[in-house]
Design a protein around this motif. Structure first.
Motif, PDB file in Angstrom:
ATOM      1  N   ARG A   1      20.643  -1.090  27.057  1.00  0.00           N
ATOM      2  CA  ARG A   1      19.641  -1.385  26.230  1.00  0.00           C
ATOM      3  C   ARG A   1      19.199  -2.963  26.311  1.00  0.00           C
ATOM      4  NH1 ARG A   1      19.464   2.232  20.580  1.00  0.00           N
ATOM      5  NH2 ARG A   1      19.792   4.209  21.566  1.00  0.00           N
ATOM      6  N   LEU A   2      19.560  -3.270  27.373  1.00  0.00           N
ATOM      7  CA  LEU A   2      19.188  -4.713  27.890  1.00  0.00           C
ATOM      8  C   LEU A   2      17.826  -4.850  28.578  1.00  0.00           C
ATOM      9  CD1 LEU A   2      22.694  -5.907  29.151  1.00  0.00           C
ATOM     10  CD2 LEU A   2      21.547  -6.311  26.948  1.00  0.00           C
ATOM     11  N   ILE A   3      17.588  -3.821  29.414  1.00  0.00           N
ATOM     12  CA  ILE A   3      16.149  -3.570  29.861  1.00  0.00           C
ATOM     13  C   ILE A   3      15.482  -2.395  29.763  1.00  0.00           C
ATOM     14  CG2 ILE A   3      17.085  -5.445  31.852  1.00  0.00           C
ATOM     15  CD1 ILE A   3      16.894  -2.921  33.662  1.00  0.00           C
ATOM     16  N   LYS A   4      14.226  -2.333  29.979  1.00  0.00           N
ATOM     17  CA  LYS A   4      13.512  -1.099  30.023  1.00  0.00           C
ATOM     18  C   LYS A   4      12.551  -0.770  31.179  1.00  0.00           C
ATOM     19  CE  LYS A   4      10.045   1.371  27.182  1.00  0.00           C
ATOM     20  NZ  LYS A   4       9.183   1.396  25.975  1.00  0.00           N
ATOM     21  N   ARG A   5      12.519   0.052  32.085  1.00  0.00           N
ATOM     22  CA  ARG A   5      11.616   0.275  33.057  1.00  0.00           C
ATOM     23  C   ARG A   5      10.524   0.846  32.753  1.00  0.00           C
ATOM     24  NH1 ARG A   5      15.475   1.515  38.108  1.00  0.00           N
ATOM     25  NH2 ARG A   5      16.513   2.951  36.354  1.00  0.00           N
ATOM     26  N   GLU A   6       9.212   0.582  33.260  1.00  0.00           N
ATOM     27  CA  GLU A   6       8.268   1.460  33.125  1.00  0.00           C
ATOM     28  C   GLU A   6       7.512   1.694  34.362  1.00  0.00           C
ATOM     29  OE1 GLU A   6       5.751  -0.764  30.267  1.00  0.00           O
ATOM     30  OE2 GLU A   6       6.855  -0.092  28.431  1.00  0.00           O
ATOM     31  N   LEU A   7       6.350   2.133  34.490  1.00  0.00           N
ATOM     32  CA  LEU A   7       5.857   2.343  35.814  1.00  0.00           C
ATOM     33  C   LEU A   7       5.570   1.067  36.774  1.00  0.00           C
ATOM     34  CD1 LEU A   7       4.649   4.545  37.871  1.00  0.00           C
ATOM     35  CD2 LEU A   7       2.577   4.196  36.870  1.00  0.00           C
ATOM     36  N   LYS A   8       4.852   0.191  35.802  1.00  0.00           N
ATOM     37  CA  LYS A   8       4.615  -1.317  36.800  1.00  0.00           C
ATOM     38  C   LYS A   8       5.348  -2.400  36.127  1.00  0.00           C
ATOM     39  CE  LYS A   8      -0.408  -0.026  37.573  1.00  0.00           C
ATOM     40  NZ  LYS A   8      -1.644  -0.458  37.546  1.00  0.00           N
ATOM     41  N   ASN A   9       5.990  -2.362  35.099  1.00  0.00           N
ATOM     42  CA  ASN A   9       6.643  -3.402  34.443  1.00  0.00           C
ATOM     43  C   ASN A   9       8.358  -3.196  34.265  1.00  0.00           C
ATOM     44  OD1 ASN A   9       4.315  -4.993  34.242  1.00  0.00           O
ATOM     45  ND2 ASN A   9       3.805  -3.865  32.395  1.00  0.00           N
ATOM     46  N   LEU A  10       8.949  -4.193  34.555  1.00  0.00           N
ATOM     47  CA  LEU A  10      10.279  -3.901  33.927  1.00  0.00           C
ATOM     48  C   LEU A  10      10.536  -5.156  32.874  1.00  0.00           C
ATOM     49  CD1 LEU A  10      13.703  -4.260  36.149  1.00  0.00           C
ATOM     50  CD2 LEU A  10      13.411  -5.651  34.183  1.00  0.00           C
ATOM     51  N   ILE A  11      10.946  -4.677  31.779  1.00  0.00           N
ATOM     52  CA  ILE A  11      10.846  -5.460  30.350  1.00  0.00           C
ATOM     53  C   ILE A  11      12.491  -5.996  30.289  1.00  0.00           C
ATOM     54  CG2 ILE A  11      10.449  -5.479  28.155  1.00  0.00           C
ATOM     55  CD1 ILE A  11       8.334  -3.160  28.573  1.00  0.00           C
ATOM     56  N   ILE A  12      12.478  -7.001  30.052  1.00  0.00           N
ATOM     57  CA  ILE A  12      13.982  -7.707  29.668  1.00  0.00           C
ATOM     58  C   ILE A  12      13.953  -7.721  28.270  1.00  0.00           C
ATOM     59  CG2 ILE A  12      15.429  -9.591  29.675  1.00  0.00           C
ATOM     60  CD1 ILE A  12      14.516 -10.187  32.799  1.00  0.00           C
TER      61      ILE A  12
END
Length: 230
Positions: free
Chosen positions: A208-219
């Motif tokens: 749970r350090l990052i989250k990947r979406e279709l267009k974005n990678l969220i730190i």
């Protein structure tokens, strides 16, 4: 701001640190000759071995700087985004360009003719200082990435994500957002196999350090990532 609309001079200056930190009069004079264009993803903006006819500023979007090694394999040297400058080296030393620059996303860039850029450097001392700071920043980034090559694979992909986020990440609350780049791009810039990049990203998501979406990678936890490379 709708980036598909034309930006006025003040908006362009506010986006580009190189211009924003100049005296107001000098920045406005430089901005007069800027030409703005919107490019789709996967468009070559600068070609290796071309002569430098202009210097470019990124107003919105992401680009990669690439070359090829002796075996013909593509190598991503850097990924740059909003506010960054590129194409200045060939203009300053008057030799052909040493890399390709290609859009990774839809990207809006503005350009200044080489003679106008050189005139700015020759007549505005702060412009030379700004350029020196840019070169120093890139050298520090290069040193950091070289040191990271001695780390394990997870630390190397973490360092790559932090490198991208700290340079061009968009802050949203406690999170930092960068484009969810293809794994081949993260592989090239980190020096890791694509499969290793994929496994590392899955591990970081499970932590749970990052989250990947279709267009974005969220730190989600920048400090948590930093601990993995400290």
């Amino acid at each position: 701001m709708d980036q598909k609309k034309e930006l006025d001079q003040d908006q362009i200056i506010s986006i580009v640190p190189f211009l924003r930190d100049l005296p107001q009069e000098s920045a406005k004079k430089a901005a007069i000759n800027l030409v703005t264009r919107l490019h789709p993803a996967d468009r070559v903006i600068v070609l290796e071995n071309d002569w430098g006819g202009a210097v470019y500023f990124i107003l919105d979007g992401w680009l990669k700087i690439r070359t090829y090694n002796s075996g013909g394999k593509e190598v991503t040297l850097n990924i740059i985004g909003n506010g960054e400058i590129f194409g200045e080296m060939a203009v300053i030393d008057e030799i052909p360009r040493s890399t390709d620059v290609i859009t990774l996303t839809e990207t809006k860039v503005c350009s200044i003719p080489s003679q106008d850029f050189l005139h700015l450097l020759n007549t505005e001392p702060q412009a030379g200082i700004q350029l020196s700071r840019l070169i120093a920043k890139r050298l520090r980034q290069l040193n950091r990435r070289l040191c990271a090559r001695e780390s394990d694979s997870l630390a190397r992909i973490v360092d790559t994500l932090l490198f991208l986020a700290q340079g061009q990440g968009k802050k949203e609350g406690d999170a930092l957002i960068i484009p969810n780049l293809p794994h081949r791009e993260l592989s090239s810039i980190s020096g890791l196999a694509r499969e290793t990049v994929t496994r590392s990203l899955i591990k970081l998501e499970k932590k749970r350090l990052i989250k990947r979406e279709l267009k974005n990678l969220i730190i989600l936890d920048e400090q948590g990532l930093e601990k993995l490379i400290s």
